[in-house]
Design a protein around this motif. Sequence first.
Motif, short mmCIF file in Angstrom:
data_model
loop_
_atom_site.label_atom_id
_atom_site.label_comp_id
_atom_site.label_asym_id
_atom_site.label_seq_id
_atom_site.Cartn_x
_atom_site.Cartn_y
_atom_site.Cartn_z
N TYR A 17 0.85 -1.19 0.00
CA TYR A 17 0.00 0.00 0.00
C TYR A 17 0.88 1.23 0.00
O TYR A 17 1.95 1.24 0.62
N ARG A 18 0.44 2.26 -0.69
CA ARG A 18 1.20 3.51 -0.66
C ARG A 18 1.11 4.13 0.73
O ARG A 18 0.08 4.04 1.39
N GLY B 235 1.28 7.28 1.37
CA GLY B 235 0.53 8.53 1.33
C GLY B 235 1.30 9.66 1.98
O GLY B 235 2.45 9.50 2.42
N GLU C 110 -2.58 12.94 -1.54
CA GLU C 110 -1.99 11.61 -1.48
C GLU C 110 -2.48 10.93 -0.21
O GLU C 110 -1.75 10.80 0.79
N TRP C 111 -3.75 10.50 -0.25
CA TRP C 111 -4.31 9.83 0.93
C TRP C 111 -3.57 8.53 1.19
O TRP C 111 -3.32 7.74 0.29
N GLY C 112 -3.23 8.30 2.46
CA GLY C 112 -2.63 7.02 2.84
C GLY C 112 -3.65 6.09 3.46
O GLY C 112 -3.39 4.88 3.60
N THR D 56 -4.44 2.16 -1.80
CA THR D 56 -4.62 2.97 -0.60
C THR D 56 -5.26 2.11 0.48
O THR D 56 -6.21 1.38 0.22
#
Length: 571
Positions: free
Chosen positions: A167-168, A170, A303-305, A329
């Motif tokens: 997952y990024r 963010g 850039e939602w994490g 995400t």
Amino acid sequence: MSWDPNLPLIVQSDLSILLETHHADFEAVRGELSRFADLIKSPEHLHTYRITPLSLWNAAAAGMPVDQISACLQKYAKFGVPTSVLSSIRKYAQRYGLLRMEDVGNELYLVSDDTVVLKEICAYDSLKKYVEDTRGERAIAISPVSRGILKQELTRLGYPVEDLAAYRQGEFLPIALRDDDEAETPFQLRDYQKQAVDAFHRIDVEGSGVLVLPCGAGKTVVGIAAMARCKCATLILTSNVTSVKQWKREILSKTGLDQDQVGEYSGSSKEVKPITIATYQILTHRGKKEDEFSHMGLFSQREWGLIIYDEVHLLPAPVFRATAEIQATRRLGLTATLIREDGREEDVFSLVGPKKYDMAWKELESMGWIAKVTCQEVRVPLSGMDRDHYGASGARQQFRIAGENTAKLDVISHLLVRHANEPTLIIGQYLDQLAHIAAHTGAPMISGSMPYDSREELYEQFKKGQLPLLIVSKVANFAVDLPDAAVAIQVSGSYGSRQEEAQRLGRILRPKKEGAANTAVFYSLISEDTKEQDFALKRQLFLVEQGYEYAITYWGQGTKGQEGIHTYHEV
């Protein structure tokens, strides 16, 4: 196969299970069954459960081994467990994890140790455009943009994917929970809240899933604790503006974040900040049916994490589509019930994530974290005028006539006298009916058309004890924090909605103030021998699922000619 007629279960070859409600082991067995089977019917003596592929996949994702499921059935089944049932359980449960999504270098792979399964998947016409790029016999390279839709399609085909891909992170955002002495509202995570956060956030293993917690159990606090673990920009999606305000208050009081870092995104305010709280309604807003959704771009504005889906069982279809596109995400679903009235539980499983934690309502009640609730259905004969109208109407209109039965006014008056000076909510579906009740009782009525500030003022007066009675429409089903409410009188509702039953019961579940009895009463007024009574049986399923007993009572003349609530039996 040994038989013992004194045991409580009958396991049938169609994967249905009958549980005797009067057996000494009923409570223990029900608790185990609820982890891997769905309650279907709840008559007085026998409850019917059904094992489904989805119920088994959720059990597997929550860490329940298939051998534990089989052992439970074999321990309590009076006539043994058919071999075909044990085989089906193993077949379906073991499918979770058979397919995995993993990162390999810079590529995203769909992998399996079972080469036969991968060949079967490649043969499906609906999947061919996603699975053309094979990497040997055990892996297929897939496009990251197909991550969500492929999981969705594979789940529908009976092959749930365990998503282990990265997952990024963010946008980094240091989020710290306040110490007890610093918080405006002192708090400390309860043990079950810590367990829920741990189940969601396992470092470098998994990053998405659904946590099932009762209303009043502190789902907002759990969400905030998950944010603090992830330490990243977070988009929170919730059901209404009242909930947006509540999330913001809780975040500011329980973390070190300040006003400039927490934004509201709703009809009246469009702030995009490191923590942004939006409503489902604003995301699905569009001018005309053929127009694009005006605000769906919020998913890509930062850039939602982490994305938190509050009341995930209400997730609208367009948000499912957007969620399919953001599988890199982390996603957290919060809900009191996984039941969806549209039957899209599989889409929640595949796109938001599997169930990672489920806390039983009655278990929290026994620990004192939610109020001890008594549930009572009061069956009310139709008034003479309503009876004539009912007989001459179609099915849909009959349901409404039964819901608005004017004879319910007498029952309301009786209950308000019985519970004089106790904080009481009257909850209903139909605005005309609620307005009539408000006029009859002299209490204020809250509906969706009332300005937000006016609603909040009335809620605040109720919390302070200045208003002993509030009349509320379905706008109060969700995310209204009224911890002192001790009595709820449900006068009408949606067609057999177990989801709505959960939310309405939740209005009175919150623990009461110190010094007050931690008890509450939930009444449902049902028109006797009508469509409403038929649908009420489905709503009652939710109460039984959660372990509540309820009394069925009747309104009318007693043996001494006095009008009131008479005779009952427990379910």
